[in-house]
Design a protein around this motif. Structure first.
Motif, short mmCIF file in Angstrom:
data_model
loop_
_atom_site.label_atom_id
_atom_site.label_comp_id
_atom_site.label_asym_id
_atom_site.label_seq_id
_atom_site.Cartn_x
_atom_site.Cartn_y
_atom_site.Cartn_z
N ILE A 31 5.83 -7.10 -1.20
CA ILE A 31 4.96 -8.28 -1.32
C ILE A 31 5.08 -9.14 -0.06
O ILE A 31 4.07 -9.66 0.44
N ARG A 197 -0.42 -10.30 -6.33
CA ARG A 197 0.38 -9.09 -6.55
C ARG A 197 1.66 -9.43 -7.30
O ARG A 197 2.09 -8.69 -8.19
N THR A 221 -0.04 -0.87 -4.82
CA THR A 221 -0.93 -1.57 -3.89
C THR A 221 -1.83 -0.55 -3.20
O THR A 221 -1.35 0.39 -2.58
#
Length: 543
Positions: A31, A197, A221
């Motif tokens: 992230i 996310r 992702t």
């Protein structure tokens, strides 16, 4: 272990926090790597992790308190602890918004936690988070939260809690995949929104806590091709380039009306403004060029504390910023000194009275400095072990850290004054260490009770003059005690006197002491700083 339940009871809340922390721990670096909005500083995953870590710790504390009484906490106890822990531990823009999402859910779930209440909680969370952001932008975590709530509403009628949270999770996933189409800076970088996310990870943990099973489709992702710049022209205000220099975060004790005035004031000072909380306690986050003005606005509104000021690296504009070569992390005893050090380019950690920073806070600050080499100035002899543990942890993460054992803020100021990032790391550390070591330090404090000291017996209310950590002067008022302390320190010589005044100390004291030095010690210069809220009445340094 996760449990199957049609209600989100206290145990499920505890499990949710634990699973969310595990998920963010696994995905923190990934992230961080896609963090390009609102500032590409590569710390969204870390900030979300630290925010949830604080929430989980608060829930554990509630369970520990009830275990002594052989009873289980209620759902209301657990969700309120979760929300409060997230509020006081929120980090960065993303963590602050997540704290408000959890607070919005807690407001509803404290009244009941069945399927219908879960749906209402998700809706309230999305709405309250949007209200907390001064200028909401689509394609961010706000969009993902709204989509989760809408998906939950579509299945709420007759569905159980597991079905509601699964629908919310799937809705959030779908919305997250669409964020690059909504926010040009994401499209150009070829990434989804980092905050969104993180929220998907938190909702996935909620699914497992309620249903006893992890989501059937774990989120990966997507590999997106960056949109060509000619196609994804960025609308005004959509690109973080040329943004403010500082991130300022603090907790604030204040009333609703004062906070509304604060919102207006901070909105005029900078951007990325998020103010979350309620019931007299708020978490304030803003990006500004004038960090001192942002803190002063908080002082006018109420009582700010746990102030964190971060100087954004010059290379923050890149989607995956290269670390700066060198940074300085400084522990400061007051917000005024925090602003001063931040303006000098340092990352600051506020030492609150009776609440010294933990090693985790120092490690967090070292990470936020985003540099290959870091000089750590603890500015307190009692922090030497804590600072050493933080330095060791950071070294394990590949950061070169030099710990200079400064014992007072004035030693840290002296070290920072000679810091030169262009010379070699070793030379810089030696120069900073020498400057700190050549600075004698003193502090004026008020005796809380009768006590034996090296200067004799003091009574409650006496003014104590501590030189190099030991009581050297006992007086009845601040001006006279300060003069005596200065005379003792300058008897051994000196070239520069540094005075740091606390928030409630009048400027006339500095004028009087400057005149005293000028008249009695002709070759000695004097500089004066305001320490601000939480600083001691007077700090003195002699170099």
């Amino acid at each position: 272990m996760p449990q199957t339940a049609d209600d989100l009871d206290a145990v499920a809340v505890r499990t949710w926090c634990s699973l969310a922390l595990d998920a963010l721990g696994r995905e923190r670096e990934a992230i961080d790597a896609i963090n390009v909005y609102p500032v590409a500083d590569g710390d969204t995953g870390t900030n979300l992790y630290l925010t949830v870590e604080s929430a989980a710790a608060a829930v554990e504390a509630v369970f520990a308190a009830h275990e002594t009484g052989f009873s289980a906490p209620s759902t209301a106890d657990a969700v309120r602890a979760m929300a409060h822990g997230a509020l006081i531990g929120a980090r960065g823009n993303s963590g602050t918004i997540l704290a408000q999402l959890l607070r919005g859910m807690a407001e509803v779930l404290a009244q009941g936690a069945g399927a219908g209440r879960l749906c209402l909680a998700l809706t309230r969370a999305a709405a309250s988070a949007r209200e907390a952001v001064a200028h909401p932008v689509e394609g961010t975590v706000l969009t993902v939260a709204a989509a989760a709530a809408e998906a939950a509403e579509r299945v709420a009628a007759g569905a159980g809690a597991p079905a509601v949270v699964r629908a919310a999770y799937e809705g959030a996933r779908t919305a997250l995949d669409a964020t690059p189409e909504q926010l040009a800076v994401l499209g150009r970088a070829g990434v989804v929104d980092a905050g969104g996310r993180g929220l998907v990870a938190v909702l996935g943990a909620l699914v497992e806590a309620v249903s006893g099973r992890a989501p059937e489709r774990t989120y990966e992702t997507p590999a997106l091709a960056p949109v060509p710049a000619a196609v994804a022209d960025c609308p005004a205000g959509d690109d973080p380039q040329d943004g403010p220099a500082f991130e300022v975060i603090y907790l604030l004790e204040a009333g609703d009306e004062a906070v509304e005035r604060l919102r207006t004031r901070l909105d005029g000072l900078g951007d990325s403004l998020v103010v979350v909380g309620g019931d007299g306690l708020w978490n304030v986050h803003v990006h500004v060029d004038d960090a001192g003005a942002a803190v002063e606005a908080g002082v006018e509104a109420g009582r700010p504390y746990r102030i964190r000021i971060t100087h954004f690296a010059a290379d923050r504009l890149h989607a995956r910023p290269e670390p700066a070569q060198r940074a300085v992390v400084v522990v400061v005893p007051g917000d005024g000194l925090g602003g001063l050090c931040a303006e000098a380019g340092a990352t600051t950690v506020l030492a609150r009275p009776g609440e010294p920073p933990a090693s985790g806070e120092l490690v967090d600050a070292i990470r936020r400095a985003h540099a290959r080499e870091v000089v750590l100035l603890p500015n307190d002899g009692d922090l030497r072990h804590t600072a050493a543990a933080a330095a060791e942890q950071a070294r394990a993460e590949g950061i070169r850290v030099a710990l200079i054992p400064t014992r007072a803020a004035v030693q840290g100021i002296a070290a920072l004054a000679v810091h030169e990032p262009d010379r070699s790391f070793d030379e810089d550390v030696v120069a900073m260490t020498a400057a700190a070591g050549a600075t004698r330090y003193a502090e004026l404090a008020v005796a809380e009770r009768q006590s034996w000291t090296m200067a004799g017996i003091c009574q409650a209310g006496d003014i104590l003059g501590l030189i190099d950590g030991d009581v050297a002067v006992i007086g009845e008022d601040v001006p006279e005690t300060a003069r005596k302390v200065l005379d003792r320190m300058l008897a051994a010589g000196g070239e520069l006197v540094t005075l740091v005044l606390g928030e409630d100390v009048p400027g006339t004291l500095a004028d009087m002491l400057e005149e005293h030095v000028r008249e009695g010690y002709l070759a000695v210069d004097t500089v004066v700083y305001r320490g601000g809220h939480q600083c001691a009445p007077l700090l003195i340094g002699v170099e």
